[in-house]
Scaffold this active site. Structure first.
Site, mmCIF file in Angstrom:
data_model
loop_
_atom_site.group_PDB
_atom_site.id
_atom_site.type_symbol
_atom_site.label_atom_id
_atom_site.label_comp_id
_atom_site.label_asym_id
_atom_site.label_seq_id
_atom_site.Cartn_x
_atom_site.Cartn_y
_atom_site.Cartn_z
ATOM 1 N N HIS A 195 0.800 -1.215 0.000
ATOM 2 C CA HIS A 195 0.000 0.000 0.000
ATOM 3 C C HIS A 195 0.837 1.271 0.000
ATOM 4 O O HIS A 195 0.316 2.364 0.218
ATOM 5 C CB HIS A 195 -0.966 -0.005 1.198
ATOM 6 C CG HIS A 195 -1.893 -1.168 1.163
ATOM 7 N ND1 HIS A 195 -1.698 -2.287 1.937
ATOM 8 C CD2 HIS A 195 -3.000 -1.403 0.413
ATOM 9 C CE1 HIS A 195 -2.656 -3.165 1.673
ATOM 10 N NE2 HIS A 195 -3.449 -2.663 0.762
ATOM 11 N N GLY A 196 2.148 1.139 -0.184
ATOM 12 C CA GLY A 196 2.994 2.310 -0.389
ATOM 13 C C GLY A 196 3.492 3.035 0.842
ATOM 14 O O GLY A 196 3.751 4.237 0.770
#
Length: 187
Positions: A152-153
């Protein structure tokens, strides 16, 4: 004579109360012993087995980890990142104002005294439990040179503190101790 009968009746009544009290105490005691006899095996079977206790700690030789390198190890079936920070990475981490971070911690709070170059964290992103990249050779380290969670970064800095992305907290620092200059015991 009537007086004698009333004394005998009251004596019998007191004796009856004593017998009743004894029977109540005996019944409650018997129930307590029976309850303990049932609970002791039930509770003892919930204790961890020998193989689980053996995994409760792990010792890792860190002598081969060069400054700037990190390795992945396993502790309780979860990845652990062990990073030997360079002096530049330590000074960069120290320059960051901890109060400006989402989960404010200094590098000194995340490492052992006198060993600030050794950062040991769980390799599990605090967002949804993915394994971040950055510990292996050639892996993406994110915008802040630490770790990057590809799910999810989330971006972590060299002190494994969350700097960008959805993760709410820094990478967790497990309980650990240095057994010697080259061996660390986690757990």
């Amino acid at each position: 004579m009537a007086e004698q009968a009333s004394i005998d009746t009251s004596a019998q009544a007191e004796e009856g109360v004593r017998r009743r009290d004894f029977i109540n105490i005996a019944a409650v005691s018997f129930a307590g012993v029976g309850g303990a006899a049932v609970l002791v095996p039930l509770v003892s079977q919930m204790a961890p087995s020998a193989d689980v206790l053996a995994q409760s700690s792990t010792e890792i030789d860190i002598s081969a980890i060069q400054p700037g390198q990190a390795i992945k190890a396993v502790f309780r079936k979860q990845p652990v990142f062990i990073r030997n920070l360079t002096p530049e990475e330590v000074s960069a981490a120290d320059k960051v104002d901890a109060s400006s971070l989402r989960d404010p911690q200094t590098l000194e709070e995340r490492t052992k005294e006198g060993k600030t170059n050794w950062l040991i964290t769980m390799g599990v992103c605090t967002h949804l439990g993915c394994v971040p990249l950055g510990a292996g050779e050639g892996e993406v380290k994110g915008e802040f040179g630490g770790y990057f969670c590809p799910c999810h970064g989330s971006h972590y800095d060299t002190a494994a503190r969350i700097r960008k992305g959805p993760a709410p907290k820094n990478l967790e620092v497990p309980e650990y101790a240095f057994i010697s200059d080259t061996v660390v015991k986690i757990g």
